[in-house]
Design a protein around this motif. Structure first.
Motif, PDB file in Angstrom:
ATOM      1  N   ARG A 127      55.823  71.101 122.133  1.00  0.00           N
ATOM      2  CA  ARG A 127      56.630  70.657 120.992  1.00  0.00           C
ATOM      3  C   ARG A 127      56.186  71.402 119.748  1.00  0.00           C
ATOM      4  O   ARG A 127      55.028  71.779 119.621  1.00  0.00           O
ATOM      5  CB  ARG A 127      56.433  69.163 120.727  1.00  0.00           C
ATOM      6  CG  ARG A 127      57.025  68.271 121.782  1.00  0.00           C
ATOM      7  CD  ARG A 127      56.746  66.812 121.449  1.00  0.00           C
ATOM      8  NE  ARG A 127      57.299  65.966 122.476  1.00  0.00           N
ATOM      9  CZ  ARG A 127      58.357  65.187 122.309  1.00  0.00           C
ATOM     10  NH1 ARG A 127      58.959  65.121 121.164  1.00  0.00           N
ATOM     11  NH2 ARG A 127      58.799  64.446 123.311  1.00  0.00           N
ATOM     12  N   GLU A 128      57.113  71.521 118.809  1.00  0.00           N
ATOM     13  CA  GLU A 128      56.750  72.094 117.515  1.00  0.00           C
ATOM     14  C   GLU A 128      55.941  71.043 116.756  1.00  0.00           C
ATOM     15  O   GLU A 128      56.354  69.888 116.649  1.00  0.00           O
ATOM     16  CB  GLU A 128      58.005  72.462 116.729  1.00  0.00           C
ATOM     17  CG  GLU A 128      57.670  73.126 115.403  1.00  0.00           C
ATOM     18  CD  GLU A 128      58.908  73.554 114.648  1.00  0.00           C
ATOM     19  OE1 GLU A 128      59.604  72.657 114.100  1.00  0.00           O
ATOM     20  OE2 GLU A 128      59.175  74.771 114.618  1.00  0.00           O
ATOM     21  N   GLU A 129      54.783  71.452 116.269  1.00  0.00           N
ATOM     22  CA  GLU A 129      53.940  70.547 115.490  1.00  0.00           C
ATOM     23  C   GLU A 129      53.779  71.082 114.078  1.00  0.00           C
ATOM     24  O   GLU A 129      53.830  72.291 113.844  1.00  0.00           O
ATOM     25  CB  GLU A 129      52.551  70.393 116.128  1.00  0.00           C
ATOM     26  CG  GLU A 129      52.579  69.623 117.421  1.00  0.00           C
ATOM     27  CD  GLU A 129      51.184  69.274 117.945  1.00  0.00           C
ATOM     28  OE1 GLU A 129      50.249  69.076 117.137  1.00  0.00           O
ATOM     29  OE2 GLU A 129      51.045  69.195 119.180  1.00  0.00           O
ATOM     30  N   GLY A 130      53.567  70.168 113.179  1.00  0.00           N
ATOM     31  CA  GLY A 130      53.234  70.470 111.803  1.00  0.00           C
ATOM     32  C   GLY A 130      52.116  69.528 111.407  1.00  0.00           C
ATOM     33  O   GLY A 130      51.684  68.697 112.213  1.00  0.00           O
ATOM     34  N   CYS A 131      51.633  69.649 110.194  1.00  0.00           N
ATOM     35  CA  CYS A 131      50.504  68.831 109.760  1.00  0.00           C
ATOM     36  C   CYS A 131      50.533  68.703 108.249  1.00  0.00           C
ATOM     37  O   CYS A 131      50.792  69.695 107.553  1.00  0.00           O
ATOM     38  CB  CYS A 131      49.205  69.486 110.232  1.00  0.00           C
ATOM     39  SG  CYS A 131      47.714  68.595 109.774  1.00  0.00           S
ATOM     40  N   LEU A 132      50.245  67.507 107.758  1.00  0.00           N
ATOM     41  CA  LEU A 132      50.218  67.304 106.309  1.00  0.00           C
ATOM     42  C   LEU A 132      49.121  68.129 105.638  1.00  0.00           C
ATOM     43  O   LEU A 132      49.220  68.426 104.450  1.00  0.00           O
ATOM     44  CB  LEU A 132      50.046  65.817 105.988  1.00  0.00           C
ATOM     45  CG  LEU A 132      51.197  64.925 106.455  1.00  0.00           C
ATOM     46  CD1 LEU A 132      50.872  63.454 106.191  1.00  0.00           C
ATOM     47  CD2 LEU A 132      52.509  65.324 105.808  1.00  0.00           C
ATOM     48  N   SER A 133      48.095  68.529 106.390  1.00  0.00           N
ATOM     49  CA  SER A 133      47.017  69.353 105.841  1.00  0.00           C
ATOM     50  C   SER A 133      47.310  70.847 105.952  1.00  0.00           C
ATOM     51  O   SER A 133      46.505  71.664 105.501  1.00  0.00           O
ATOM     52  CB  SER A 133      45.688  69.025 106.530  1.00  0.00           C
ATOM     53  OG  SER A 133      45.268  67.719 106.172  1.00  0.00           O
ATOM     54  N   LEU A 134      48.427  71.182 106.567  1.00  0.00           N
ATOM     55  CA  LEU A 134      48.898  72.571 106.644  1.00  0.00           C
ATOM     56  C   LEU A 134      50.386  72.560 106.282  1.00  0.00           C
ATOM     57  O   LEU A 134      51.241  72.778 107.128  1.00  0.00           O
ATOM     58  CB  LEU A 134      48.701  73.150 108.052  1.00  0.00           C
ATOM     59  CG  LEU A 134      47.262  73.375 108.471  1.00  0.00           C
ATOM     60  CD1 LEU A 134      46.777  72.244 109.363  1.00  0.00           C
ATOM     61  CD2 LEU A 134      47.124  74.693 109.168  1.00  0.00           C
ATOM     62  N   PRO A 135      50.719  72.247 105.024  1.00  0.00           N
ATOM     63  CA  PRO A 135      52.116  72.063 104.653  1.00  0.00           C
ATOM     64  C   PRO A 135      52.963  73.301 104.939  1.00  0.00           C
ATOM     65  O   PRO A 135      52.524  74.427 104.727  1.00  0.00           O
ATOM     66  CB  PRO A 135      52.064  71.748 103.160  1.00  0.00           C
ATOM     67  CG  PRO A 135      50.704  72.103 102.702  1.00  0.00           C
ATOM     68  CD  PRO A 135      49.808  72.103 103.898  1.00  0.00           C
ATOM     69  N   GLU A 136      54.161  73.032 105.448  1.00  0.00           N
ATOM     70  CA  GLU A 136      55.155  74.062 105.732  1.00  0.00           C
ATOM     71  C   GLU A 136      54.734  75.050 106.815  1.00  0.00           C
ATOM     72  O   GLU A 136      55.298  76.128 106.938  1.00  0.00           O
ATOM     73  CB  GLU A 136      55.558  74.798 104.447  1.00  0.00           C
ATOM     74  CG  GLU A 136      56.169  73.859 103.401  1.00  0.00           C
ATOM     75  CD  GLU A 136      56.417  74.533 102.073  1.00  0.00           C
ATOM     76  OE1 GLU A 136      56.809  75.709 102.064  1.00  0.00           O
ATOM     77  OE2 GLU A 136      56.194  73.872 101.047  1.00  0.00           O
ATOM     78  N   ILE A 137      53.734  74.686 107.618  1.00  0.00           N
ATOM     79  CA  ILE A 137      53.278  75.518 108.732  1.00  0.00           C
ATOM     80  C   ILE A 137      53.633  74.773 110.021  1.00  0.00           C
ATOM     81  O   ILE A 137      53.270  73.605 110.184  1.00  0.00           O
ATOM     82  CB  ILE A 137      51.747  75.768 108.665  1.00  0.00           C
ATOM     83  CG1 ILE A 137      51.358  76.442 107.345  1.00  0.00           C
ATOM     84  CG2 ILE A 137      51.274  76.551 109.872  1.00  0.00           C
ATOM     85  CD1 ILE A 137      51.903  77.836 107.146  1.00  0.00           C
ATOM     86  N   TYR A 138      54.328  75.457 110.928  1.00  0.00           N
ATOM     87  CA  TYR A 138      54.759  74.852 112.184  1.00  0.00           C
ATOM     88  C   TYR A 138      54.540  75.834 113.321  1.00  0.00           C
ATOM     89  O   TYR A 138      54.652  77.040 113.143  1.00  0.00           O
ATOM     90  CB  TYR A 138      56.252  74.470 112.126  1.00  0.00           C
ATOM     91  CG  TYR A 138      56.568  73.524 110.999  1.00  0.00           C
ATOM     92  CD1 TYR A 138      56.434  72.155 111.161  1.00  0.00           C
ATOM     93  CD2 TYR A 138      56.975  74.006 109.755  1.00  0.00           C
ATOM     94  CE1 TYR A 138      56.692  71.278 110.122  1.00  0.00           C
ATOM     95  CE2 TYR A 138      57.241  73.132 108.707  1.00  0.00           C
ATOM     96  CZ  TYR A 138      57.098  71.772 108.898  1.00  0.00           C
ATOM     97  OH  TYR A 138      57.355  70.904 107.861  1.00  0.00           O
ATOM     98  N   ALA A 139      54.237  75.314 114.498  1.00  0.00           N
ATOM     99  CA  ALA A 139      54.087  76.152 115.688  1.00  0.00           C
ATOM    100  C   ALA A 139      54.232  75.283 116.926  1.00  0.00           C
ATOM    101  O   ALA A 139      53.960  74.075 116.896  1.00  0.00           O
ATOM    102  CB  ALA A 139      52.721  76.842 115.690  1.00  0.00           C
ATOM    103  N   ASP A 140      54.652  75.908 118.020  1.00  0.00           N
ATOM    104  CA  ASP A 140      54.732  75.209 119.296  1.00  0.00           C
ATOM    105  C   ASP A 140      53.335  75.040 119.875  1.00  0.00           C
ATOM    106  O   ASP A 140      52.568  76.003 119.940  1.00  0.00           O
ATOM    107  CB  ASP A 140      55.596  75.995 120.289  1.00  0.00           C
ATOM    108  CG  ASP A 140      57.075  75.902 119.965  1.00  0.00           C
ATOM    109  OD1 ASP A 140      57.481  74.993 119.209  1.00  0.00           O
ATOM    110  OD2 ASP A 140      57.840  76.744 120.477  1.00  0.00           O
ATOM    111  N   VAL A 141      53.014  73.801 120.255  1.00  0.00           N
ATOM    112  CA  VAL A 141      51.711  73.475 120.847  1.00  0.00           C
ATOM    113  C   VAL A 141      51.984  72.763 122.167  1.00  0.00           C
ATOM    114  O   VAL A 141      52.848  71.887 122.242  1.00  0.00           O
ATOM    115  CB  VAL A 141      50.882  72.557 119.913  1.00  0.00           C
ATOM    116  CG1 VAL A 141      49.567  72.153 120.562  1.00  0.00           C
ATOM    117  CG2 VAL A 141      50.627  73.241 118.575  1.00  0.00           C
TER     118      VAL A 141
END
Length: 179
Positions: A90-104
């Motif tokens: 799934r594509e994941e993002g993180c509040l500590s890496l704003p606007e950064i997404y990647a499939d994990v």
């Protein structure tokens, strides 16, 4: 309740293993409430205490779909009891890496044991988004970011993008700490 500042990678607290909670008391209960308010404000579906610069093994989650009533979980000292062999990407993002997404890719299902806000032991079996979110937030408690599951090349590319993005932000406190 209070909205807490969210740390942005590569802050050192995000790479440290969080300490177990010794006792579920009013301070921990207030922390979970503040974390939920912070998560909803961001907005996000999960938040770990290290993300708000508190090195405790506490996570909050709410994977309710838009339009559904909130379904918050407050998990103290969560531990994975098992994970499925079936993978889920799934594509994941993180509040500590704003606007950064990647499939994990992670296990598609998991079972977690934790203490609730009353200090009672609970177990939960999860699949889909909730399973991914639980694993993502427990990773935070172990000093692992979702980008750590990627190749070094992809991780470095995303971290450079984040650094460039953050360098371009105005020195507004909210902009520098929230997604």
């Amino acid at each position: 309740m209070a909205v807490l500042p969210i740390l942005i990678a590569p802050h050192p607290t995000l790479k440290r293993r969080a300490d177990p909670v010794q006792e579920v008391d009013d301070e921990i209960r207030q922390l979970t409430e503040d974390m939920l308010e912070t998560m909803y404000d961001a907005p996000g579906v999960g938040l770990a205490a290290p993300q708000v610069d508190i090195s405790k093994r506490v996570i909050v989650l709410d994977c309710a779909n838009e339009g559904e009533a909130p379904q918050p979980y407050r998990m103290i000292n969560p531990e994975l009891l098992w994970t499925s062999e079936q993978p889920d990407t799934r594509e994941e993002g993180c509040l500590s890496l704003p606007e950064i997404y990647a499939d994990v890719t992670r296990p598609a299902a998991c079972k977690v044991a934790y203490l609730d806000e009353q200090g009672q032991r609970q177990e939960l079996e999860a699949e889909g988004l909730l399973a991914v979110c639980i694993q993502h937030e427990i990773d935070h408690l172990d000093g692992v970011l979702f980008v750590d599951h990627l190749s070094a090349l992809k991780r470095n590319m995303l971290m450079r993008k984040l650094a460039k993005q953050q360098a371009g932000k105005k020195p507004n406190k909210k902009a520098s700490v929230n997604a």
